[in-house]
Design a protein around this motif. Sequence first.
Motif, PDB file in Angstrom:
ATOM      1  N   TRP A   1       0.878  -1.178   0.000  1.00 24.87           N
ATOM      2  CA  TRP A   1       0.000   0.000   0.000  1.00 24.87           C
ATOM      3  C   TRP A   1       0.910   1.221   0.000  1.00 24.87           C
ATOM      4  O   TRP A   1       1.786   1.346   0.857  1.00 24.87           O
ATOM      5  N   LEU A   2       0.693   2.133  -0.938  1.00 28.66           N
ATOM      6  CA  LEU A   2       1.578   3.293  -1.094  1.00 28.66           C
ATOM      7  C   LEU A   2       0.781   4.586  -1.141  1.00 28.66           C
ATOM      8  O   LEU A   2      -0.014   4.812  -2.053  1.00 28.66           O
ATOM      9  N   PHE A   3       0.983   5.452  -0.121  1.00 33.52           N
ATOM     10  CA  PHE A   3       0.369   6.781  -0.095  1.00 33.52           C
ATOM     11  C   PHE A   3       1.261   7.769  -0.846  1.00 33.52           C
ATOM     12  O   PHE A   3       2.485   7.780  -0.654  1.00 33.52           O
ATOM     13  N   TYR A   4       0.650   8.629  -1.661  1.00 33.66           N
ATOM     14  CA  TYR A   4       1.362   9.782  -2.220  1.00 33.66           C
ATOM     15  C   TYR A   4       1.001  10.988  -1.370  1.00 33.66           C
ATOM     16  O   TYR A   4      -0.164  11.403  -1.321  1.00 33.66           O
ATOM     17  N   MET A   5       1.989  11.572  -0.698  1.00 36.63           N
ATOM     18  CA  MET A   5       1.730  12.671   0.231  1.00 36.63           C
ATOM     19  C   MET A   5       2.153  14.030  -0.321  1.00 36.63           C
ATOM     20  O   MET A   5       2.179  15.018   0.410  1.00 36.63           O
ATOM     21  N   SER A   6       2.491  14.077  -1.603  1.00 37.45           N
ATOM     22  CA  SER A   6       2.799  15.355  -2.247  1.00 37.45           C
ATOM     23  C   SER A   6       2.605  15.207  -3.743  1.00 37.45           C
ATOM     24  O   SER A   6       2.680  14.101  -4.289  1.00 37.45           O
ATOM     25  N   ASP A   7       2.332  16.337  -4.387  1.00 34.92           N
ATOM     26  CA  ASP A   7       2.366  16.360  -5.842  1.00 34.92           C
ATOM     27  C   ASP A   7       3.808  16.565  -6.274  1.00 34.92           C
ATOM     28  O   ASP A   7       4.613  17.145  -5.534  1.00 34.92           O
TER      29      ASP A   7
ATOM     30  N   ALA B   1      -3.654   6.950  -2.865  1.00 39.13           N
ATOM     31  CA  ALA B   1      -2.825   5.794  -2.529  1.00 39.13           C
ATOM     32  C   ALA B   1      -3.038   4.727  -3.593  1.00 39.13           C
ATOM     33  O   ALA B   1      -4.115   4.642  -4.193  1.00 39.13           O
ATOM     34  N   VAL B   2      -2.004   3.931  -3.850  1.00 37.24           N
ATOM     35  CA  VAL B   2      -2.139   2.802  -4.770  1.00 37.24           C
ATOM     36  C   VAL B   2      -1.888   1.508  -3.997  1.00 37.24           C
ATOM     37  O   VAL B   2      -1.162   1.494  -2.986  1.00 37.24           O
ATOM     38  N   PHE B   3      -2.492   0.437  -4.494  1.00 37.76           N
ATOM     39  CA  PHE B   3      -2.407  -0.855  -3.813  1.00 37.76           C
ATOM     40  C   PHE B   3      -2.286  -1.961  -4.846  1.00 37.76           C
ATOM     41  O   PHE B   3      -2.929  -1.931  -5.899  1.00 37.76           O
TER      42      PHE B   3
ATOM     43  N   ASN C   1       4.430   4.103   2.938  1.00 40.00           N
ATOM     44  CA  ASN C   1       3.943   2.802   2.468  1.00 40.00           C
ATOM     45  C   ASN C   1       3.776   1.813   3.618  1.00 40.00           C
ATOM     46  O   ASN C   1       4.411   1.937   4.668  1.00 40.00           O
ATOM     47  N   LYS C   2       2.926   0.852   3.365  1.00 42.99           N
ATOM     48  CA  LYS C   2       2.665  -0.215   4.325  1.00 42.99           C
ATOM     49  C   LYS C   2       2.904  -1.534   3.608  1.00 42.99           C
ATOM     50  O   LYS C   2       2.254  -1.833   2.599  1.00 42.99           O
TER      51      LYS C   2
END
Length: 540
Positions: free
Chosen positions: A459-465, A488-490, A520-521
Motif C-alpha cells: 500500500w503506497l500513499f502519495y503525500m505530495s504532488d 494511494a495505490v495498492f 507505504n505499508k
Amino acid sequence: MALCWFLLSFLFHSLYAHSDFFASIGQMTDLLYTEKGLVTSLKEYIRQEENRLEQVKEWADKLDSLTITATQDPEGFLGHPVNAFKLMKRLNSEWADLESLVLKDTANGFISNLTAQRQFFPTDEDQTGAAKALLRLQDTYQLSANTISNGDLPGVVHKSRMTVADCFELGKIAYSEADYYHTELWMAQALTQLDEGEESTIDKVSVMDYLNYAIYQQGELERALELTKRMLKLDPNHQRANGNLKYFEFQLEKQRKAEAEKKEQEDKKREKKVLDKREAQRKRSKDPLPERKKYEMLCRGEGVKLTPRRQSRLFCRYFDNNRNPQLLLAPVKQEDEWDRPRIVRYHDIISDSEIKTVKEMAKPRLRRATISNPTTGVLETAPYRISKSAWLSGYEHSTIEKINQRIEDITGLEMDTAEELQVANYGVGGQYEPHFDFGRKDEPDAFKELGTGNRIATWLFYMSDVSAGGATVFPDVGAAVWPKKGTAVFWYNLFASGEGDYSTRHAACPVLVGNKWVSNKWIHERGQEFRRPCEMSENE
C-alpha cells in the motif's frame, strides 16, 4: 595581517643587514628605494583589502536576495535539482572559500560563528551526491547540458542558471568517477558559456584540458587533436598540450593505417560471403529492450503498454469492501490503474492534516534509506536507492493508528502482522531502481526475523504532488503510475497461491522537479489465512 607581519619583518631584516646607514648617504638613498617599495607593497595590501571587502559585500548581497526568495518556499525552491546542487556546492565549497577570504582579517566573530556552523554543513560526499543526481536526471529524462544549465526544466518555479564554475565542477566530479561521457558534456557546456562571454575565474585552457582528455578517452582522436590545436593557440607553452599534439598525430596516423588494412580485408570477405540483412534486422527487432531502458522510457512517459481495448476495461467506482461497516456511509473512491498486475488507486484517502502530522513525526527521524542485502540479509545503503526514510508505529500517535485501520478496512487484510508505516522523502534526483517488494525463492530468509511470512501486498500513499518525474513504474508490463497528493495505490505482490508475482517488479523514477513524499505499508502473509484464502493454481 600576515602581509603586515611580512612587511615589518622585511623592514627589520633590512635594517639589521645594513646597520650604520647614517654613515653613508649612498646607503641611505637605498633606504629611500626600500621605503618606496614598502609604500608600493602597502598600497597593494590596501587594494587587496578593499577588493576583498568588495567581494564579501557582493557575496552577502547576492546571498541575501537568494535566501529571501528561497525561504519563502523552501521545498519548492529545493524541488529544482539545480537549486539543490548549488546549495550543496555553496555550503560545501564556496562558503569555505569565503571563510579563507575573511580569515585574512580579524573578523573573529564571523569566523567563530562560521567555524562552529561548518560541522553542520554538507560534506564532499553530499556535493558529489548532488552532482551525480543531476547526471542521473540528465540521462533518465534525456536532457541536454544546456537545458539543465539554463534551468529550463518542466514545472519549475525558481529558475536557476548554472555558472561556468558550476558546469566545470560537475564535469570534474564526473571526471573523478572516470565518467568521461558526462565529463565531456559538462566541460563542453562550460566552454560554450565562456565562448558566449560569461565572466568566470575558470579559464578556457583549464576547461579544454579536461574536455580534451575526456574526448580522447572515448576514442575520438580527431576531435581531441583539433581541441589540442585550439588550446595551443591560447597557450602555446602548455606542456601537456604540446605533448598531446605529437601523441595524437602519431596515434591518428596509426589508426588510419589500421582502418585501411581492415577495410581491405573486409572487402575481400564481402566477395565470398553474402549476408541476409533482412533476416538479421528481423532478429534484432525481436530482441527485448534492456530493463534499464524500459525503466527510463516509462519515467519519461514513453512506452506505456496500455492499449485502448485494455483501457476500456478499467473503471472508477465507489468501494465499500463488501459492505464493511466503516465504509458503508462513506465508501472510498477507487480507480483501476492497471489490469495485470491489478493496481488500484484510492482518491482522497489521506487528508492534508494527516499528511502534515505524518511528515512532522517523520522529519526528525529521517535517515538514508537502506536495502536488504540478498546474500547476507544485512540492511545497507545502495546507490540505486536515493531517499531518506523513517518508521512510524500506530501506538505513537492516533493519526497513525487511524491510517493503519483505514488500510485494513479497505484491503480487508490484517495489519497486526504488517510492517510499520514507512515514510520516505526523495531528495534531488531521488529514486529507487527496479526491485521486488517480496522475497524470491532464492531469498528464503528475506523476512525470517519478522516471523510474519512474505510481503503479500503493498500500500503506497502519495503525500505530495511532484512537478516533474517521480512516477512509480513497472518495467516488465509497461505500467506507469504518477504521484497525486492525497491518493494511494495498492497491489498484491503474491498470487493467492503464495507464489510471487514477478510482474510487480517496480521502481520509483528520479524526481526531476519538486519534492516527493510517500508512505507505504508492507502487508505480510501471516494473519491473512482466512482473509485471502489460498488458491490451488500457482498463478491465481
